[in-house]
Design an enzyme around this catalytic site. Structure first.
Site, short mmCIF file in Angstrom:
data_model
loop_
_atom_site.label_atom_id
_atom_site.label_comp_id
_atom_site.label_asym_id
_atom_site.label_seq_id
_atom_site.Cartn_x
_atom_site.Cartn_y
_atom_site.Cartn_z
N HIS A 1 40.99 40.31 -46.65
CA HIS A 1 41.71 40.07 -45.40
C HIS A 1 42.40 38.71 -45.53
O HIS A 1 41.74 37.67 -45.54
CB HIS A 1 40.74 40.07 -44.21
CG HIS A 1 40.15 41.42 -43.94
ND1 HIS A 1 38.89 41.56 -43.38
CD2 HIS A 1 40.61 42.67 -44.15
CE1 HIS A 1 38.62 42.86 -43.26
NE2 HIS A 1 39.65 43.54 -43.73
N GLU B 1 41.69 35.42 -43.40
CA GLU B 1 40.34 34.85 -43.39
C GLU B 1 40.21 33.86 -44.54
O GLU B 1 39.51 34.09 -45.53
CB GLU B 1 39.31 35.99 -43.48
CG GLU B 1 39.38 36.91 -42.26
CD GLU B 1 38.53 38.16 -42.39
OE1 GLU B 1 37.87 38.33 -43.44
OE2 GLU B 1 38.53 38.98 -41.46
N HIS C 1 34.23 36.95 -46.29
CA HIS C 1 35.11 37.22 -45.15
C HIS C 1 35.04 36.08 -44.14
O HIS C 1 34.30 35.12 -44.30
CB HIS C 1 34.71 38.53 -44.46
CG HIS C 1 35.10 39.76 -45.20
ND1 HIS C 1 36.02 40.66 -44.73
CD2 HIS C 1 34.69 40.25 -46.40
CE1 HIS C 1 36.17 41.64 -45.60
NE2 HIS C 1 35.36 41.41 -46.62
N GLU D 1 30.06 36.89 -43.85
CA GLU D 1 30.93 36.52 -42.74
C GLU D 1 30.76 35.04 -42.43
O GLU D 1 29.68 34.60 -42.03
CB GLU D 1 30.59 37.36 -41.49
CG GLU D 1 30.77 38.85 -41.67
CD GLU D 1 32.23 39.28 -41.60
OE1 GLU D 1 33.09 38.42 -41.34
OE2 GLU D 1 32.50 40.48 -41.79
#
EC number: 3.4.17.-
Length: 832
Positions: A424, A427, A520, A592
């Site tokens: 992504h 990010e 991420h 994350e």
């Protein structure tokens, strides 16, 4: 070689590679002169860079076409004292060179040395060895041809604030500005032709759109004009429009991900012509997520060029009156949300940047990898390769990091660890964690050396370079989220993911992959945490949770184990962690990292800095050593702690439901997936599907795959194999079925002359009939019965209590008792 040159010059032994390539090209018709018709690299004449008529087209561009004057070529290349035979050969070469000068036949394989002199030998195959080198410039990023790109080189320094940057504390009286738009404001910046939904990527080039770059910002009327000048046409920038609604107030519209109409969260743009003592207000009007960390104190990032140049200060958190709220304009489509904040710039006439998070561009990565490739120590154990080219033609880099092994057996025994980031593109926190990991694993630390001794690291530092370059938040140039397409068969449309999956598949054939982790960023939760996959194998029960728990102990002020989740949702089946888990990697995770900061320990209520994220890369390495420690004490302690934590969580869940449960008796029957809630924060691409121009290709490939499977014939079995299979099934049937029930049914069949002539058989064995077709059918249906029929064919409307039911002359039904009251139905088709 030429006869005259044999006596005039000393002949050297030909290069084996050159000899092979000459023969290869001549065989396929691309080289039609004699083997000795080109000079050897040791005897060629020098051609200077300042010569206006350059002979050959340089491999990296910047030179003129082939010299049309053949006489000039002769003066440059050959000695004047050549025999007539040599001249005849030279004329043949000239004819061939004129043909080779056509654009579609021109070769790019001739080399130039450091003095820019012609070295007429063939180039080694591209990307066979090192990719990056100090002898040539970095490959420039390739942009879609619709994108305008400014020529300025944007660079930011790394800097860590000396004091913690605390969250913004809302006072409750923050202003909620009304969105007025262009009707009451003045457009001071707006991108033209930006590809959106309905169009799709076609081609790319270095520098993007051809032609003169337009000046999109307004023209200042004089030194007293205090209008801000906006710009975002640089790497990772994505401002679409700026509207001035008051003297110091601006409404901003972000550009959606290219070839889509959504995914607005990341922002990165530049402002100039600032005033020091004024309070500016900026309002982004088209954000899409209803929840954001800006509601719990997250601040935007500011970068002052003057501060960087004079005080060596980089990105810092700034902003007041921060408010995240729903847009009051309703156009009947998806709702938008606004982010507003006020700020005072530190200098007059400064150049400043705003960003959602610390930017990390494709060029930043290339500069870092170049330093690694040119480091004489690091390059010995870090091999840089090209995994593939992206849709736009940008390189997707693959790093293989491991110490050289003493023996082949030692090399084969090493386990693998696969790490990736930036699938992504918005990010960027994933890149900073990756940089921290690379800094440590490439260092001379004893722990780093030990890790390189026992592991092979496969590292993909930027999976979606196209999205990073153009400033997308979530998608590639295919207009789709790559982290939903790890099962794709469209290699040409999703090359980065297709090649990653296949690289890991080949790696699994060579060695065990101990851990897979994709880095991420998270826009709704603070702290850092992992998403994993629940393991259903009781032998490894809770083992996938050990690594996250260890990481939380090593980074207690950053990593939250309670925020981790291990549920596999159907909508996440195409993600990297789930696909790799199903391929056999037990410890498969998504890491994350928040865009905000920490709510834990000493860093409570403070924003994460670049150094915080880089330190997490070190903690990943530290946790790997704990996880693989031959002394399993830590591992065992973590397992015991996990069981207790899970026991408490189950008690809590059942208490909320008003139920009691005895965990001692039914512990193994509880599904862990039912205990955990679903993951959140990634709702922006759950139902995108494939674009129209790709759906047809996918359908065609699927049909071809089905046709290929149909063409595969089943291998024929010998008579001995068929008999053994039949005997095995018969024995299993006898052992599992109820004997008395079979005997009762057999007696029923004995009284029915339409099926069996021989009524002396009381057991269900192969029975012969006068009708040969009937014999075949009975044998066939009986063989099928020995393995349970499909669930969908089971009959549910039969009543076994009705003993007087007569058999249909065209069908007999056998109902056999199974465990727990389940029934198996056998249909014997009677054919006459």
């Amino acid at each position: 070689m030429f006869p005259a040159l044999e006596t005039h010059l000393k002949q050297t032994i030909p290069d084996p590679y050159e000899d092979f390539m000459y023969r290869h090209l001549q065989y396929y018709g691309y080289f039609k002169a004699q083997r000795g018709s080109l000079p050897n690299s040791a005897t060629h004449q020098h051609i200077r860079k300042n010569n206006p008529q350059y002979l050959l087209h340089r491999s990296l561009g910047g030179k003129d076409d082939l010299i049309p004057d053949t006489l000039q070529k002769e003066k440059l290349l050959w000695p004047t004292s050549l025999s007539s035979a040599v001249h005849r050969q030279r004329e043949a070469i000239n004819r061939d060179s004129r043909m080779l000068s056509l654009p579609h036949l021109r070769s790019r394989q001739l080399l130039y040395d450091e003095l820019d002199e012609v070295n007429p030998r063939l180039r080694e195959p591209q990307e066979l060895f090192s990719i990056l080198s100090t002898k040539r410039p970095l490959p420039a990023p390739r942009w879609p041809i619709e994108c305008e790109v400014i020529k300025e080189n944007i660079h930011h320094i790394e800097w860590a604030p000396p004091q913690p940057e605390y969250f913004y504390q809302p006072r409750g009286n923050e202003k909620v500005p009304e969105i007025v738009g262009e009707k009451k404001g003045t457009v001071v910046y707006q991108l033209d032709s930006v590809p959106t939904e309905g169009s799709y990527f076609t081609s790319s080039r270095v520098g993007g759109k051809q032609g003169i770059i337009k000046e999109l910002a307004v023209t200042l009327q004089g030194p007293e004009d205090n209008t801000l000048l906006f710009e975002s046409r640089f790497e990772s920038g994505n401002l679409q429009k700026a509207v001035r609604v008051d003297t110091y107030e601006y409404e901003l519209t972000l550009r959606t991900d290219l070839y889509t109409n959504k995914h607005t969260q990341w922002f990165y743009f530049r402002v100039q012509n600032t005033r020091k003592d004024a309070t500016y207000r900026f309002t982004i009007v088209n954000l899409l997520k209803p929840k954001s960390l800006y509601t719990v104190g997250m601040k935007p990032l500011l970068y002052s060029q003057m501060d960087a140049n004079t005080r060596n200060i980089g990105w810092r958190r700034e902003g007041n009156e921060i408010k995240y709220y729903k847009n009051n304009t309703d156009d009947g489509q998806q709702p938008f949300y606004c982010l507003t904040w006020t700020i005072q710039f530190p200098y007059d006439q400064d150049t400043c940047f705003f960003a959602h998070f610390y930017p990390y561009t494709y060029t930043d990565l290339q500069c870092y990898l170049l330093s690694v490739a040119n480091n004489p120590i690091q390059s010995q154990f870090c091999k840089l390769q090209t995994l593939c080219r992206s849709l736009a033609g940008n390189t997707v880099y693959l790093l293989t990091i491991t110490n050289p092994s003493q023996t082949p057996q030692e090399a084969a025994a090493k386990k693998a660890v696969v790490l990736s980031a930036r699938v992504h593109p918005g990010e960027s926190n994933g890149s900073w964690v990756m940089k921290g990991f690379l800094d440590f694993i490439l260092s001379n630390s004893p722990d780093a050396q030990l890790l390189r001794d026992i592991f092979v690291f496969k590292v993909l530092p930027m999976l979606n370079p196209d999205g990073v370059i153009v400033g997308n938040y979530r998608c590639s140039l295919a207009g789709r989220d790559l982290n939903r397409h790890y099962k794709t068969i469209l290699k040409e449309s999703f090359p980065c993911i297709w090649y990653t999956r296949n690289m890991i598949k080949r790696l699994l054939e060579e060695r065990e992959v101990l851990l897979y982790c994709d880095f991420h960023g998270h826009s709704r939760k603070n702290n850092i945490f992992l998403y994993g996959c629940n393991n259903n194998n009781r032998k490894y029960w809770l083992h996938e949770r050990v690594f996250p728990l260890m990481l939380s102990k090593n980074a207690p002020d950053k990593f939250s184990f309670h925020s981790c989740n291990f549920k596999v949702q159907k909508c996440k089946e195409g993600t990297g962690r789930v696909v790799m888990w199903r391929m056999g990697i037990l410890n498969s995770y998504t890491m994350e990292s928040t865009f905000g900061g920490s709510t834990l320990g000493s860093k409570r209520d403070t924003h994460f800095t670049i150094e915080d994220l880089k330190s997490l890369g070190y903690h990943v390495c530290d946790t790997l050593l704990d996880f693989c420690d031959p002394d399993q004490t830590k591992f065992t302690q973590c397992l015991a702690e996990l069981k207790e934590l899970l026991r408490q969580e189950i008690h809590k869940k059942f208490h909320e439901l008003g139920q009691d449960v005895d965990l001692e008796e039914s512990w193994s029957d509880i599904s862990l997936s039912d205990i955990e809630s679903s993951t959140s924060g990634s709702d922006s691409s759950l139902s995108d599907g494939l674009p129209v121009h790709l759906a047809n290709i996918a359908d065609e490939l699927t049909q071809k795959k089905k046709m290929f499977k149909k063409k595969k014939k089943k291998s024929l079995q010998t008579r001995k194999q068929r008999n053994e299979q039949y005997q095995k099934k018969t024995l299993m049937w006898k052992l599992t079925e109820d004997t008395s029930e079979r005997a009762g049914f057999a007696s029923t069949l004995q009284n029915h002359p339409a099926f069996f002539k021989n009524s002396e058989n009381s057991s269900f064995l192969p029975m012969r009939s006068e009708n040969p077709r009937l014999n075949e059918v009975v044998f066939l249906r009986q063989s099928e019965t020995l393995s349970p029929p499909p669930q969908k064919k089971r009959m549910t409307n039969l009543n076994r209590r009705d003993k007087d039911t007569s058999l249909d002359p065209s069908m007999a039904t056998l109902i056999l008792p199974k465990n727990k009251g389940r029934m198996q139905v056998l249909h014997l088709i009677y054919c006459t």
